[in-house]
Design an enzyme around this catalytic site. Structure first.
Site, mmCIF file in Angstrom:
data_model
loop_
_atom_site.group_PDB
_atom_site.id
_atom_site.type_symbol
_atom_site.label_atom_id
_atom_site.label_comp_id
_atom_site.label_asym_id
_atom_site.label_seq_id
_atom_site.Cartn_x
_atom_site.Cartn_y
_atom_site.Cartn_z
ATOM 1 N N LYS A 14 0.652 -1.178 -0.046
ATOM 2 C CA LYS A 14 -0.001 0.068 -0.071
ATOM 3 C C LYS A 14 1.038 1.215 -0.099
ATOM 4 O O LYS A 14 0.464 2.155 -0.696
ATOM 5 C CB LYS A 14 -1.064 0.084 1.234
ATOM 6 C CG LYS A 14 -2.326 0.541 0.909
ATOM 7 C CD LYS A 14 -3.061 0.642 2.238
ATOM 8 C CE LYS A 14 -3.972 -0.715 2.450
ATOM 9 N NZ LYS A 14 -4.888 -0.735 3.815
ATOM 10 N N THR A 65 -12.951 -0.597 10.612
ATOM 11 C CA THR A 65 -13.524 -1.280 11.754
ATOM 12 C C THR A 65 -14.696 -2.404 11.057
ATOM 13 O O THR A 65 -15.864 -2.002 11.055
ATOM 14 C CB THR A 65 -14.316 -0.374 12.676
ATOM 15 O OG1 THR A 65 -15.054 0.618 11.825
ATOM 16 C CG2 THR A 65 -13.201 0.317 13.535
ATOM 17 N N THR A 123 -15.180 4.595 12.474
ATOM 18 C CA THR A 123 -16.570 4.116 13.037
ATOM 19 C C THR A 123 -16.422 3.425 13.956
ATOM 20 O O THR A 123 -16.086 2.108 13.750
ATOM 21 C CB THR A 123 -17.574 3.967 11.837
ATOM 22 O OG1 THR A 123 -17.366 5.192 10.838
ATOM 23 C CG2 THR A 123 -18.946 3.775 12.383
ATOM 24 N N ASN A 178 -25.994 7.050 9.467
ATOM 25 C CA ASN A 178 -26.088 6.008 8.726
ATOM 26 C C ASN A 178 -27.233 4.860 8.862
ATOM 27 O O ASN A 178 -27.959 4.510 8.080
ATOM 28 C CB ASN A 178 -24.978 5.107 8.723
ATOM 29 C CG ASN A 178 -23.840 5.374 8.153
ATOM 30 O OD1 ASN A 178 -23.969 6.323 7.246
ATOM 31 N ND2 ASN A 178 -22.715 4.618 8.210
ATOM 32 N N LEU A 214 -34.983 8.105 -1.770
ATOM 33 C CA LEU A 214 -36.300 7.490 -1.937
ATOM 34 C C LEU A 214 -36.506 6.564 -3.389
ATOM 35 O O LEU A 214 -37.469 6.826 -4.034
ATOM 36 C CB LEU A 214 -37.287 8.482 -1.910
ATOM 37 C CG LEU A 214 -37.680 9.064 -0.558
ATOM 38 C CD1 LEU A 214 -38.891 9.958 -0.685
ATOM 39 C CD2 LEU A 214 -37.797 8.113 0.559
ATOM 40 N N ALA A 216 -36.552 3.263 -5.087
ATOM 41 C CA ALA A 216 -36.801 1.864 -4.498
ATOM 42 C C ALA A 216 -35.966 0.967 -5.555
ATOM 43 O O ALA A 216 -35.592 1.445 -6.392
ATOM 44 C CB ALA A 216 -38.304 1.422 -4.743
ATOM 45 N N GLY A 217 -35.415 -0.220 -5.012
ATOM 46 C CA GLY A 217 -34.687 -0.964 -5.852
ATOM 47 C C GLY A 217 -34.139 -2.182 -4.870
ATOM 48 O O GLY A 217 -34.705 -2.536 -4.030
ATOM 49 N N CYS A 245 -20.099 0.039 4.656
ATOM 50 C CA CYS A 245 -20.571 0.981 5.661
ATOM 51 C C CYS A 245 -21.958 0.863 6.195
ATOM 52 O O CYS A 245 -22.094 0.125 7.543
ATOM 53 C CB CYS A 245 -20.459 2.526 5.547
ATOM 54 S SG CYS A 245 -18.874 2.887 5.037
ATOM 55 N N LYS A 292 -22.598 0.740 -5.564
ATOM 56 C CA LYS A 292 -23.032 1.977 -5.829
ATOM 57 C C LYS A 292 -22.487 2.369 -7.089
ATOM 58 O O LYS A 292 -20.998 1.728 -7.499
ATOM 59 C CB LYS A 292 -23.028 2.892 -4.735
ATOM 60 C CG LYS A 292 -21.410 3.232 -4.466
ATOM 61 C CD LYS A 292 -21.676 4.370 -3.438
ATOM 62 C CE LYS A 292 -22.188 5.698 -3.676
ATOM 63 N NZ LYS A 292 -21.787 6.781 -2.741
#
EC number: 1.1.1.22
Length: 447
Positions: free
Chosen positions: A37, A93, A129, A219, A261, A263-264, A271, A335
């Protein structure tokens, strides 16, 4: 004297934070324990796809021609401790195997490795988180292990990055939340974030538990909103309603708002799913489990969507077995504008159909390498057209812009059957139907 900043952990959050801090004018030292990395970052390369991040990195990494030279990397905790006035801890985390709770081992390890080298006053800032109550425990760890003792303070500063918008969210955050125990800690963090604050980002000062809860509460609210509209899609399917029109109508109410809003097939990623589960687990430990029992249903609605997409596909193909059927899956990432396939609903659906005998071919603009690693038995194509070639059904499962801009007529020429199932309610039904496709989507009338 100008503050010097270290960033412990250079994954998605850390690499973005380090590059952004250099952009804000600070000398930054990034630390990681993974040599590969560090080598990548020193070349100005990032191990993930995030729009604008590599360009920002190359602008500042020392040794790259034309860079500011403000950003360097190391694997040495002693060097990091000696260098920094403010140390940001940005390690992962993940969810523990076999349970809902969050795995704190990387955070604990980072604190245990850094603290013994802190011989002068410093501020350590948690960004990961974590379950509420962690900051209080970690503050005690710092005091016990750091040679400088109480001169080493802790603050908690949760991150609110959206994948695909991480650079923007770090340089121009919609809010900065800091959990602090002293004026000195607050003053240092105001100095770190002076530029975004002067640009109008709200600066919210609070205590440790509230700062830790802000991230998980945010979240959980988003997950609730997504699962709410997906529950409405289930009701619309039963009643013959149209969830897209329903969402449009309720979205005009500014108490509800239009965002999240659509839908899917539901949410995924590294996360939301693990954060709401860790929140439930922590509430149980605190004796407040009843307050969050609704999150179990949110999780359940979300996971149910994946199976419902599989069944909708089966129904569209005549209701029998998937054996001998070719299925094209457009989308692999959880996404768009990301290469992240962690807990991806798209790959989950593809995998389920494959396990039930379907021949599945996946195409995604950025997620192919990660998808192949996770699901090596699926078929993969280099273009959307190649994925659709010979398909009996096309599933649109990640809302990439590229898929919205596809030409249904030319795709229809290579498909065996013109059946498209829109798992994200993002395609234009009229355009697809005009090109001779049977268009189905979750929570919408069949025609």
């Amino acid at each position: 004297m100008a503050l010097k900043i270290t960033v412990i952990g250079t994954g998605y959050l850390g690499a973005t934070h380090a590059a952004a801090m250099a952009e804000l004018g600070f000398e930054v030292l990034g630390l990681d324990v993974v040599p590969e990395k560090i080598e990548m970052l020193q070349r100005g390369e990032v191990p993930m796809y995030e729009p604008g991040l590599e360009e920002l990195l190359r602008k500042h990494v020392a040794g790259i021609e034309g860079s500011s030279g403000r950003l360097r990397f190391t694997m040495d905790f002693a060097e990091a401790a000696a260098f920094g006035d403010v140390h940001f801890v940005c390690v992962n985390t993940p969810q523990k195997h076999g349970e809902y709770a969050c795995d704190m081992s990387y955070v604990d390890s980072a604190f245990a490795s850094l603290a013994p080298h802190l011989t002068a006053p410093a501020l350590v800032v948690g960004k990961s988180t974590v379950p509420v109550g962690s900051a209080d425990r970690l503050a005690r760890t710092l005091t016990e292990l750091a040679p400088a003792g109480e001169e080493v303070e802790l603050a908690w500063n949760p991150e609110f990055l959206r994948e695909g918008f991480a650079v923007q969210d770090t340089l121009h955050p919609d809010r900065i939340v800091v959990g602090v125990r002293s004026e000195r800690a607050e003053k240092l963090l105001r100095e770190v974030y002076a530029t975004p604050v002067s640009d109008g980002s709200p600066f919210v000062v609070t205590d440790f538990p509230t700062a830790e809860l802000v991230k998980t509460a945010a979240n959980s609210f988003l997950a609730t909103k997504i699962s709410f509209i997906n529950a409405m899609a289930e009701v619309c399917e039963a009643a013959g309603g149209d969830v897209v029109k329903l969402a449009e109508a309720i979205g005009y109410d500014d108490r509800i708002g239009k965002k999240f809003l659509r839908a899917g097939i539901g949410f995924g990623g590294g996360c939301l799913p693990k954060d709401i589960r860790a929140f439930m687990a922590r509430a149980g430990e605190l004796g407040a489990d009843q307050a969050l029992t609704f999150l179990r249903e949110i999780d359940s609605i979300n996971m149910r969507r994946r199976g419902q997409m599989v069944e909708m596909t089966r129904e569209a193909l005549g209701g029998g077995s998937f054996l001998g059927k070719r299925i094209a899956v457009l989308g692999a990432t959880f996404k768009p504008d990301s290469d992240d396939v962690r807990d991806s609903p798209a790959l989950n659906v593809a995998g389920q159909i494959h396990l039930q005998g379907g021949q599945v071919t996946v195409y995604d603009p950025k997620g192919m390498h990660n998808a192949r690693r996770l699901f090596p038995t699926l078929g993969y194509a280099e273009t959307a057209v190649e994925a659709v070639r010979g398909a009996h059904a096309v599933l649109h499962l990640t809302e990439w812009r590229e898929f919205r801009e596809l030409d249904p007529a030319s795709l229809g020429e290579v498909a065996t059957d013109r059946i498209v199932l829109d798992g994200r309610n993002a395609l234009d039904p009229a355009v697809w139907r005009a090109a001779g496709w049977t268009y189905r989507a979750m929570g919408r009338p069949a025609a």
